[in-house]
Structure formats: C-alpha cells, structure tokens
Design an enzyme around this catalytic site. Structure first.
Site, PDB file in Angstrom:
ATOM      1  N   ASP A  24       1.248  -0.041  -9.494  1.00  0.00           N
ATOM      2  CA  ASP A  24      -0.232   0.207  -8.902  1.00  0.00           C
ATOM      3  C   ASP A  24       0.175   1.087  -7.583  1.00  0.00           C
ATOM      4  O   ASP A  24       1.176   0.719  -6.946  1.00  0.00           O
ATOM      5  CB  ASP A  24      -1.145  -0.508  -9.078  1.00  0.00           C
ATOM      6  CG  ASP A  24      -2.532   0.112  -9.105  1.00  0.00           C
ATOM      7  OD1 ASP A  24      -2.601   1.247  -9.081  1.00  0.00           O
ATOM      8  OD2 ASP A  24      -3.750  -0.615  -9.766  1.00  0.00           O
TER       9      ASP A  24
HETATM   10  C1  BGC Z   1      -5.671   1.819  -9.535  1.00  0.00           C
HETATM   11  C2  BGC Z   1      -5.071   2.189 -10.814  1.00  0.00           C
HETATM   12  C3  BGC Z   1      -5.098   3.720 -10.904  1.00  0.00           C
HETATM   13  C4  BGC Z   1      -4.025   4.269  -9.747  1.00  0.00           C
HETATM   14  C5  BGC Z   1      -3.723   5.688  -9.729  1.00  0.00           C
HETATM   15  C6  BGC Z   1      -5.036   2.610  -8.449  1.00  0.00           C
HETATM   16  O1  BGC Z   1      -5.738   2.319  -7.198  1.00  0.00           O
HETATM   17  O2  BGC Z   1      -5.849   0.449  -9.522  1.00  0.00           O
HETATM   18  O3  BGC Z   1      -5.963   1.905 -11.962  1.00  0.00           O
HETATM   19  O4  BGC Z   1      -4.263   4.022 -12.090  1.00  0.00           O
HETATM   20  O5  BGC Z   1      -4.822   3.978  -8.433  1.00  0.00           O
HETATM   21  O6  BGC Z   1      -4.859   6.325  -9.642  1.00  0.00           O
END
Ligand code: BGC
Length: 795
Positions: free
Chosen positions: A308
């Site tokens: 993430d």
């Molecule tokens: C979120 C993810 C997301 C990623 C990219 C993160 O902050 O937890 O779910 O896919 O950002 O946008």
C-alpha cells in the site's frame, strides 16, 4: 413547462425516448451470467513457452538497477490518494526507475508516459498503469457497500465489467480493487469500500468483482488486472480509527478475514496489496508469514504483490524497522514485490544486494512476476493498446453504461422501514412533494468518496433532477436545502478541521435558521415530505473515521421541526456507513438507505420512491442502535450467559450479557430489507433429520408473494452448530438466492447443504466438520427466519 435536462439526462432522453428502463436482459451480453473460468485458461498455457523464452532473454539483458526499477510504482497527479507524491516521476521513467504508475489516467496522458518508457529507456519496457477503479471509472456505480447491498452477484460483476471497459480505454490496465476486508465497525470510514460484515457474502462479492474486472482473459483489451486488498486484517482497526493496530486470534483471522483472499487467489486475481496495519505485532507489509508462507507457499499465488501507499516506509514508525533501508530489506524479503510511492526499493535494494542482505535471485523472481503480467496484458505486443481514444470516446459514459449504473443503483437501495405503505409515492394521489436536505441536490455527493475519475460536476443526476424527470408537471416539487451536514464545531475545532479541509459550521450561523425556515415553508405547501439527509461523501472512505454515527450538522434538528407539521415523512439516507437512525426509526414513516448511489443515483431514487422499481436490497452490515454497541454483528457467539429479552421474569436476566441502557439487538439486522410487496415463508422442509458427513441435505421452503406487486426477494439460509471443539456463532450465512416473484406467485426455494458448508477451523486449526446437532434457518433477514434442526452424524 419546459424541462431543462442536464447532460446525462439529455443523453438518456435522446436515445431512449425520455426514460431509460433497465432490465437484466439488457446486460446479458455485458456479463457472463455463469462463472467464468479462472484467468489461467488454456491459451495462456500455450503462450507460456513463447513468454518464457522472451522473458528469459529480457531479464538476462537487464542490469540490477533496471530490475529494481521494475519494482517501483510511482504516483502521478490525477486524484492523488496519499500524503506524499513524487514530482520527478517523468524523469524517473526515463531513467528506467519506474515499473508502473498510477493516478495517471487518460488515453492521451497514458500514451505520453508509455512513450517515454518505450522509446526513451534502454530496454523499452512498457509501464503498467494503475488506478483505484473502485465502483466505476467515469460511469460511477453505487459505492461498494451499496453494491454489496444488492446481494446480486450479476449486478456486482456487471459494475466491475463496465468499469474495466471504460478504464481500459482510458489508459488503465490495473485496478486496486476489490477491497475484501471484512468490517464490523461503522466508525471506520472504509466500511464504505467493503462488502460488509459477513464472510460468505464478502467472499462471493470479491470473486464476482475479480471476474468482472479480469474477464476470462487478461489479454483482451477491455479487461484489467484486479488487486486483492488489503492483505490482511485492515478492517479490524481498533476503535474504527484508520491505520490503527489490529489484534485478532488465529481462529478469527482464518474464519473471517482470510477466506475472501484465498477465494480471489483461486479465481486467478493478478495482484495482491499489503495492508497498512500492524497485525498481532507484525505490520502486514513486513510479514513473511503472510506474503510468502501463506500467500505463495500455501495458496500458490502466482501474480505479484504491491505494497500500500508508502507502507514500507511506515515500518519505521510502526517500530518494526530501524530506518528506511532496514524497512526495504524487511518488506522485500517478506515478499512485497513492488513498492508503492515510497521509493525505498530504488534507493536501497542495490546496496542491500551488495551487502548480501537481499539476493539478486529473489529480485529476479519479483521482476519476472511483474514482467509476466506485462506480457499477459499484451503490453509487449502493443504498449498503447489501452490508449484507444476512439474506444474511450465510444465506451466511456455510453448510454449502455449509464443504464447499467441505474440498474445496479436501484438494486442497492435498502428499504429499512415503510409504515402505512407510505411508499411508493402514488402520483395519482400526491400533488406536491417537499424535497429537503443537503443531499437532495448535491452532484458531488452522489458518486461517493472514491469515485476515482468520476466527474462530480455535471454528470451525476441528483434526486431533485431525478424527481423532476420522473414526476414532470404532474407533481410539484418544492425543494429546499433545509439543513447542513457539515460538522458543527467550536471555534477551536474549526481551526483543526479547516486545516484538514473538512467543512464545519457554527451552531449560531444565521444562514442555518434561514435554510430551516425555507424547508418548513416548502413542507407546508406539500402533501408529503421527502428528506435526503446523511453524510457528506468525504465523511466516508480512507482517513475518514468518525466517533459518532448520528447524522452530522443540524439535520436532526430540521427533521424534528418538520415532524411538527404532522405530514407523511420519508427519509432517504445517503452515507457510506450504518448510521444511528434511532430518531428517524421512531418518527419517520419510511426510510430508504441509498448509500452513495453513483452517476445515475437520482434517477434510481426516483425509480424506487415512485414504485417504478420495487426495492430489493438487503443490509450487508448491521445497523446499531447506538455507537456504544459497536462492534455488533449478527454472527456473534452465544456467551455463557445469553440474555433472553422475551423472558417474562426479567429479574432472572440481570446477570446476563446485556446493557443496562440499551437492548442488545440492533436497530436493523444484517440481511434486513423490506419490499413494497409481501413475502410469506412456509415452515422449512428437510430431506432428512440426519445428515452424514459424506452426504448432503436438502433444505427447502415455499415462498409466496402475497402483496400487491411483482418483486424480488433475497431468500437467506443460515446454520448454527450447537456444540464444537471451539464455540460456534449463533448464526452463519451459508447461502442466498435472489428470486423474482410475480404478484401472487409461490415458489419452492431449495438449498443443498454439504459437509463443506458446515466445515470450520476446528480447535486444532484443521478444516473440517464435527458431528453435532445443527439448526438451519431460512428467512428474509438474519433476525426474521423459520427454523428447523438436523443432526450431522459420522458414517
Ligand atoms: C489505499 C489503497 C489504495 C492506494 C492507492 C492507499 O492509501 O489504502 O486502498 O489503493 O492508496 O491509491
């Protein structure tokens, strides 16, 4: 009177004679109603020899620096989703330091970035372009929790299918969805992205989404890679506060959190995303047990794992790594192949190889997994195949897609209450409607908080627009905003909220009184009051946790004033979570939960309130009476002192598991959802009173539509094992069928139970059944069922 139609409505009225009716048949060519095969279909095996030869050759030419570049995912500037972005990504692509990019959609923009990778780097390896396509790309479908409320896997798959079609024409070949974190705490803003509290439903929905995004062949140019996220336990963050610690027993982890993820591996999901949380003392992004031992060795996952957003860097504040370099070493060795945004792999992996802390072989394996996906997406054949301006022009926001969004939206609404048949609104009797509330005419709220590339300004159809379109000149719509959903804050809090960009108001703001007066005068002129209240879209989603579940701002106060007029009142709630609706439940005649319904939301609300479509949604998550009951979910354990609310001698119930100041029961139970028609259930019939561990049991019930309309019902099947080597929940969903009934029609609904349905993680963590007495329940909601019993016996 001439109706002024906004772009979306205009498109519909031009092509569909002013009124689009959507039916399942319309979409049968857009989805495969039957389950598609996992992505590893046979043509892929044939291709494998060619692919292996190509990738062996390519990898042998790559320098270590170029290899590490493939492990790096950068963010562009469109819809930035985290606290840090790197402004130098174009230069880094040129330098061969970027394997993939996200937040960079648009057929032309994607082409521009792809061109740099293909034409200006030494080896010309194309980029993967990703984006959070959560519930639609530009045609926005209901927020994920709303899609789950359809309990309709074809509808869920259709939404993912349309999203993939639009995204893949717009430069995107990878989505960061589905999110399959099981959720039990409505304070957590991300419940809006989940499929609710039940593992059976969440698993089925996760698989339907993977199938919708990926189709049965990733090499088709209208399918995209899906991501199983967030692995794992993120949905259990303590106190419902985002990014907070999770601490969960092994049994609970395997029983409620793991199954959707395992099922997505089996369905051929292309990628996995690690989660931010500390799980039982080890941050998931640094967990070799999760990413390697379970995901790779035990489950046989063959795609690649992305972290993430800056989750590797976060191993330092977690207290799991000494510094960034140490964090890169831990995450990479644990099994995180690609680093999202944090740039720790490009900064440290080469040194870590030189120091012998990371092996180049392991880097080769990760690079190969990423390049394999590039091959399977067809990027080596044609790097620009997802940058098709003509297809984007034709497919994005097409009438078919808008009709699909409307079809899914109206299936997602849950009728929580409907006294005196207040709904549907009968336009032969009603001459005027007061439409009141901050969400009644708010385009930007219609599409929810994670509508990716969705436009918030022109396309979404609001409820006011939907009403005008549906009721035309027959019924007068008296609209007033009436209330504010902004947080009411003190001066000090205002400063904090302003800093965070969260809207707030002061209770003494004089415009609130003016708005309320306008609402009261609109209501006085009208036969019925329809209030569209709830939460501003950004109160849900990432980093949007709340400690209260009540409707924010002065909405409650305005509803109380309107109540004094003594007119029929309907509340349409828009929000991304279960709210505390106690007052409304006691005081309002009808309540429809509409989540954030998407681009066609206002039309869909009008469809349902007018009775053109009979509501069919069911809650995927329990609605508590108050925040104090959280966590509350239907499949709880019985405890040693279960409280019996119907014991006439309540003194006997004092030392029982209960609250002094609230019933234990929720306001609305999991699976609850009314219809305008009426479904009657017969007693349950069993094929036998015993079932052998090798056999099966047929369980059936006759359901009759005894009401005034044709409609659909979600018939739900639950079981309970009385005694086990570990204690078992009071009910567990084991099956459901969404069935259409004509007016007056009866059908026998049959389920077949096998040992697999009754298996669980036993005390020794082995998966299997145990002989026991069982209850089986079939009904319209988890708290409204018929019951029978059978015994599971060894044979
Ligand atoms: C979120 C993810 C997301 C990623 C990219 C993160 O902050 O937890 O779910 O896919 O950002 O946008």
């Amino acid at each position: 009177m001439k109706k002024v139609l906004k772009p979306t409505l205009l498109a519909l009225s031009m092509t569909m004679g002013g009124y689009v009716m959507a039916s399942s048949a319309m979409f049968s060519d857009m989805i495969n109603v039957e389950r598609t095969a996992p992505v590893s279909a046979s043509h892929w095996q044939d291709d494998k020899v060619k692919m292996d030869a190509f990738l062996d050759g390519l990898i042998s030419k790559m320098t270590l620096q170029e290899k590490v570049g493939q492990l790096d995912l950068q963010s562009g500037f469109r819809n930035v989703t985290g606290p840090f972005v790197n402004e130098a990504y174009e230069q880094q692509i040129k330098d061969g330091q970027v394997g993939a990019i996200f937040n960079a959609y648009g057929a032309d923009f994607g082409r521009q970035l792809q061109r740099i990778a293909v034409e200006e780097t030494r080896l010309g390896i194309p980029l993967i372009v990703g984006h959070d396509i959560i519930h639609g790309h530009k045609t926005i479908f209901p927020q994920s929790i709303g899609e789950a409320a359809t309990w309709d896997l074809n509808a869920v798959k259709l939404s993912a299918r349309v999203a993939a079609k639009e995204a893949s024409a717009d430069g995107i070949m990878w989505t960061f969805a589905p999110m399959a974190d099981l959720v039990r705490d409505p304070r957590w803003g991300r419940v809006s992205e989940a499929a609710g509290e039940d593992v059976f439903l969440s698993t089925a929905i996760a698989v339907a989404r993977v199938e919708g995004f990926q189709g049965d062949d990733l090499s088709q140019d209208d399918t995209i890679m899906a991501t199983a996220k967030h692995f794992v336990g993120y949905g259990l963050s303590q106190g419902g506060r985002d990014y907070h610690t999770t601490d969960v027993s092994e049994h609970e982890l395997w029983t409620t959190q793991m199954p959707p993820f395992k099922a997505m591996v089996d369905a051929g999901v292309a990628t996995f995303m690690t989660s931010f949380n500390d799980l039982n003392g080890v941050p998931a992004t640094g967990s070799k047990r999760l990413l390697n031992d379970i995901l790779r060795d035990q489950w046989g996952f063959e795609g690649f794992v992305v972290t993430d957003y800056t989750a590797i860097n976060e191993l330092v504040p977690h207290g799991y790594a000494r510094d960034d370099k140490h964090a890169a070493e831990i995450a990479f060795n644990a099994g995180a192949d690609m680093d999202m945004v944090g740039q720790l792999y490009i900064n440290h992996l080469e040194d870590l190889v030189a120091e012998g802390k990371v092996s180049e072989d392991k880097i080769n394996t990760s690079v190969r997994q990423i390049l394999e996906m590039k091959w399977r997406l067809g990027l080596f054949e044609d790097p620009y195949r997802y940058n098709d301006e003509a297809r984007a022009e034709r497919d994005i926001l097409s009438n078919d897609n808008l009709a699909a969004a409307r079809h899914v939206a109206r299936k997602s609404f849950v009728l929580l209450k409907n006294d005196n048949q207040t709904l549907p609104l009968k336009d032969d009797e009603i001459k005027s409607i007061a439409l009141i509330g901050p969400l009644a005419d708010s385009k930007s709220d219609m599409i929810g908080n994670w509508a990716a590339a969705g436009d918030r300004k022109s396309h979404p159809v609001t409820v006011l627009e939907g009403f005008k379109h549906r009721f035309g000149d027959n019924v007068k719509i008296n609209y007033a905003k009436g209330a504010s959903y902004d947080y009411i804050t003190s001066k000090e809090d205002t400063k904090v909220r302003d800093g965070l960009g969260i809207s707030s108001i002061r209770a003494d703001d004089s415009s609130l009184k003016k708005d309320m007066k306008r609402a009261i005068s609109a209501a006085k002129k009208s036969d019925v009051i329809v209030m569209v209240m709830g939460e501003e879209q950004r109160m849900s989603g990432e980093a949007s946790s709340r400690v209260e579940l009540t409707l924010p701002g002065n909405q409650q106060q305005v509803m109380e004033e309107l109540k004094k007029l003594g007119k029929p009142m309907v509340l349409v709630v828009m929000s991304g979570r279960p709210n505390d609706l106690r007052w409304a439940d006691e005081n309002v005649d009808a309540i429809l939960h509409a989540w954030y319904p998407g681009t066609m939301g206002g039309i869909a609300v009008a469809d349902v309130l007018s009775g053109d479509y009979i509501p069919t949604g069911k809650l995927p998550m329990t609605f508590p009476r108050s925040v104090g009951q959280v966590p509350i979910y239907y499949n709880e354990k019985n405890t040693g002192r279960p409280y019996l609310a119907d014991n006439p001698n309540q003194r006997q119930e004092h030392y029982k598991s209960r609250y002094d100041d609230s019933p234990n029961t929720p306001l609305y139970a999991f699976g609850h959802g009314l219809s305008y028609t009426q479904f009657d259930y017969s007693e349950i019939k069993l094929s036998s009173e015993t079932m052998s561990v090798n056999g099966e049991l047929t369980v059936s019930v006759d359901v009759t539509n005894s009401g005034e309309f044709a409609g659909e019902e979600v018939v739900q099947l639950y079981t309970r094992q009385h005694v086990g080597s570990i204690t078992r929940p009071v009910k567990e969903l084991k099956g459901f069928q969404k069935v259409h009934f004509g007016k007056g029609e009866s059908k026998t609904i049959t389920f077949t139970l096998t040992a697999e349905d009754l298996a669980f993680y036993r005390a020794d963590m082995s998966w299997g059944v145990e002989p026991s007495q069982f209850d089986v329940f079939i009904g319209t909601a988890s708290d409204n069922v018929k019951q029978a019993s059978f015994e599971l016996v060894e044979k």
